[in-house]
Design an enzyme around this catalytic site. Sequence first.
Site, PDB file in Angstrom:
ATOM      1  N   SER A   1       0.829  -1.206   0.000  1.00 45.37           N
ATOM      2  CA  SER A   1       0.000   0.000   0.000  1.00 45.37           C
ATOM      3  C   SER A   1       0.858   1.248   0.000  1.00 45.37           C
ATOM      4  CB  SER A   1      -0.886   0.001   1.248  1.00 45.37           C
ATOM      5  OG  SER A   1      -1.405   1.293   1.489  1.00 45.37           O
ATOM      6  N   ALA A   2       0.330   2.295  -0.573  1.00 44.17           N
ATOM      7  CA  ALA A   2       1.009   3.601  -0.575  1.00 44.17           C
ATOM      8  C   ALA A   2       1.185   4.119   0.847  1.00 44.17           C
ATOM      9  CB  ALA A   2       0.206   4.592  -1.387  1.00 44.17           C
TER      10      ALA A   2
ATOM     11  N   TYR B   1      -2.003  -0.824  10.929  1.00 42.91           N
ATOM     12  CA  TYR B   1      -2.263  -1.394   9.592  1.00 42.91           C
ATOM     13  C   TYR B   1      -1.095  -1.042   8.667  1.00 42.91           C
ATOM     14  CZ  TYR B   1      -3.682  -1.118   4.731  1.00 42.91           C
ATOM     15  OH  TYR B   1      -3.700  -1.212   3.360  1.00 42.91           O
TER      16      TYR B   1
ATOM     17  N   LYS C   1       2.083  -3.446   6.713  1.00 42.62           N
ATOM     18  CA  LYS C   1       2.507  -3.455   5.307  1.00 42.62           C
ATOM     19  C   LYS C   1       4.021  -3.225   5.213  1.00 42.62           C
ATOM     20  CE  LYS C   1      -1.520  -4.090   3.353  1.00 42.62           C
ATOM     21  NZ  LYS C   1      -1.847  -5.352   2.661  1.00 42.62           N
TER      22      LYS C   1
ATOM     23  N   ASN D   1      -5.070   4.391  -4.358  1.00 41.64           N
ATOM     24  CA  ASN D   1      -6.449   4.269  -3.865  1.00 41.64           C
ATOM     25  C   ASN D   1      -7.360   3.633  -4.895  1.00 41.64           C
ATOM     26  OD1 ASN D   1      -5.111   6.334  -2.075  1.00 41.64           O
ATOM     27  ND2 ASN D   1      -7.111   6.175  -1.070  1.00 41.64           N
TER      28      ASN D   1
HETATM   29  C1  WQD Z   1      -9.162   8.906   1.343  1.00 43.43           C
HETATM   30  C2  WQD Z   1      -9.373  10.357   1.723  1.00 43.43           C
HETATM   31  C3  WQD Z   1      -9.729  10.729   4.059  1.00 43.43           C
HETATM   32  C4  WQD Z   1     -13.548   8.665   4.335  1.00 43.43           C
HETATM   33  C5  WQD Z   1      -6.404   3.870   3.162  1.00 43.43           C
HETATM   34  C6  WQD Z   1      -5.221   2.957   3.377  1.00 43.43           C
HETATM   35  C7  WQD Z   1      -4.829   2.312   2.086  1.00 43.43           C
HETATM   36  C8  WQD Z   1      -5.990   1.592   1.534  1.00 43.43           C
HETATM   37  C9  WQD Z   1      -7.127   2.574   1.297  1.00 43.43           C
HETATM   38  C10 WQD Z   1      -6.804  -0.540   2.065  1.00 43.43           C
HETATM   39  C11 WQD Z   1      -8.655  10.720   3.002  1.00 43.43           C
HETATM   40  C12 WQD Z   1     -10.962  11.108   3.244  1.00 43.43           C
HETATM   41  C13 WQD Z   1     -12.384   9.198   3.839  1.00 43.43           C
HETATM   42  C14 WQD Z   1     -14.561   9.538   4.801  1.00 43.43           C
HETATM   43  C15 WQD Z   1     -13.164  11.413   4.245  1.00 43.43           C
HETATM   44  N1  WQD Z   1      -6.331   0.579   2.457  1.00 43.43           N
HETATM   45  N2  WQD Z   1     -12.198  10.543   3.794  1.00 43.43           N
HETATM   46  N3  WQD Z   1     -14.323  10.901   4.740  1.00 43.43           N
HETATM   47  O1  WQD Z   1      -6.840   6.713   3.906  1.00 43.43           O
HETATM   48  O2  WQD Z   1      -6.072   7.274   1.551  1.00 43.43           O
HETATM   49  O3  WQD Z   1      -6.039   4.917   2.314  1.00 43.43           O
HETATM   50  O4  WQD Z   1      -7.464   3.165   2.554  1.00 43.43           O
HETATM   51  O5  WQD Z   1      -7.121  -0.903   0.991  1.00 43.43           O
HETATM   52  O6  WQD Z   1      -3.792   1.381   2.328  1.00 43.43           O
HETATM   53  O7  WQD Z   1      -4.117   3.719   3.820  1.00 43.43           O
HETATM   54  O8  WQD Z   1      -8.208   6.020   1.886  1.00 43.43           O
HETATM   55  O9  WQD Z   1     -10.566   6.241   1.276  1.00 43.43           O
HETATM   56  O10 WQD Z   1      -9.939   6.051   3.738  1.00 43.43           O
HETATM   57  O11 WQD Z   1      -9.442   8.139   2.511  1.00 43.43           O
HETATM   58  O12 WQD Z   1     -12.966  12.641   4.213  1.00 43.43           O
HETATM   59  O13 WQD Z   1     -15.651   9.122   5.291  1.00 43.43           O
HETATM   60  O14 WQD Z   1     -10.756  10.570   1.977  1.00 43.43           O
HETATM   61  O15 WQD Z   1      -9.482  11.679   5.077  1.00 43.43           O
HETATM   62  O16 WQD Z   1      -8.172  12.036   2.873  1.00 43.43           O
HETATM   63  P1  WQD Z   1      -6.749   6.343   2.477  1.00 43.43           P
HETATM   64  P2  WQD Z   1      -9.615   6.546   2.384  1.00 43.43           P
END
Ligand code: WQD
Length: 387
Positions: free
Chosen positions: A146-147, A171, A175, A222
């Site tokens: 993951s990034a 988490y 990774k 993502n």
């Molecule tokens: C994206 C952006 C949130 C939900 C994580 C893991 C990565 C992968 C994907 C597993 C962020 C914002 C989110 C919400 C919001 N994990 N957000 N309201 O955090 O970039 O990546 O999930 O597959 O390994 O690190 O993804 O979609 O949770 O968030 O504002 O209800 O959306 O703050 O900026 P993230 P995300």
Amino acid sequence: MSPTTSTILVTGGCGYVGSHTVLSLLESGYNVVVLDNLSNTSFGNSTNATTAAETPEALKRIQRILSIEDKPIPFYAVDIVDRPALVNIFESHPDISTVIHCAGLKSVGESGRVPLDYYNVNIAGTVNLLQVMEEFNVRRIVFSSSATVYGDPPKIPIPETSPIVASMSPYGRTKVFLEHIIRDMCVASTVKQSDYEKEQTRKGAAIEKDYRWSAILLRYFNPAGAHPSGIMGEDPQGIPNNLMPYLAQVAVGNLEKLTVFGQDYPTKDGTCIRDYLHVVDCADGHVAALEKIELEESVGNFECKAYNLGAGTGCSVLDMVRAFSKAVGRDLPYVISARRPGDVPNLTADPSLANKELNWKAVKTLDEMCEDLWRWQRNNPKGYRTV
Ligand code: WQD
């Protein structure tokens, strides 16, 4: 090794990326065996994992898309921490040549609440898997990284040479640890092979074994969207943690509004920027990685290498709200709240290494991602299950 002769074990093959990867593998002519503990996928009509074990909904959807309802996909309702069950799978499928390892717990927030669960399943479970693979002489793995391993990177877009850090969530740390574990294993296998060959040569004996591993670590940015057919997509249990599945639940009316976690980041509109890539492009990246391993081994290269799977473009949270609202045909409601702990301002990939060395590129657009997600979600409005 041609696709038709090699069988790929996909762990987590009923999950979001895993199921799309199973589809992509089948479309590319590979034989597939699927393992999943069904902890984060739909059970379809069944009410729990045990009654769904025969054919989970995710695999039924794949069969429908490929019109192979009469051709069951070998499936095992197994957790990677269950070593005897893993042994049984490899005993039952001696033709497994490679493992695409997607199984694992994946919620950033949840991992802070139950870190031991994350270290047990993600770390101990993966070590378990690697040991059983070695026992059955299956030494090729494509790993779902993951990034998040980049933490808050010094440079955007992010190249694979950017330092990987363990300072995020449990988490994220799993990774980082797993990348090191797999890399260490690959290095040790090369030393073991060299020592073995020296000993065989000293004895004047033939070289009959190869202990070397090949590994590709795919750092997903993502993944978002759904299969264009509208038959398959992200189908998580419980309220989604990630932005796009949450927004999709708002669009079908199962959730009232999106909460935007912070609008005071140093970005164009104050919300976090991420590199969203279509889940089908992400799945195709796994097939490209598989083909890369096969190609490199054919010329005697056994490596462990990381690649970014990203589109190379950054979109803010508000960009995504706007893009998905456009696909849905109405403005989706949201409120701004405080930042979510652990979020970083920008994770945008430099995908040039994967473009070049994997001959892979994210080709689907943001609009396609949103249109495909909306088609899937409006076809499946049942919403999340609080199981
Ligand atoms: C994206 C952006 C949130 C939900 C994580 C893991 C990565 C992968 C994907 C597993 C962020 C914002 C989110 C919400 C919001 N994990 N957000 N309201 O955090 O970039 O990546 O999930 O597959 O390994 O690190 O993804 O979609 O949770 O968030 O504002 O209800 O959306 O703050 O900026 P993230 P995300």
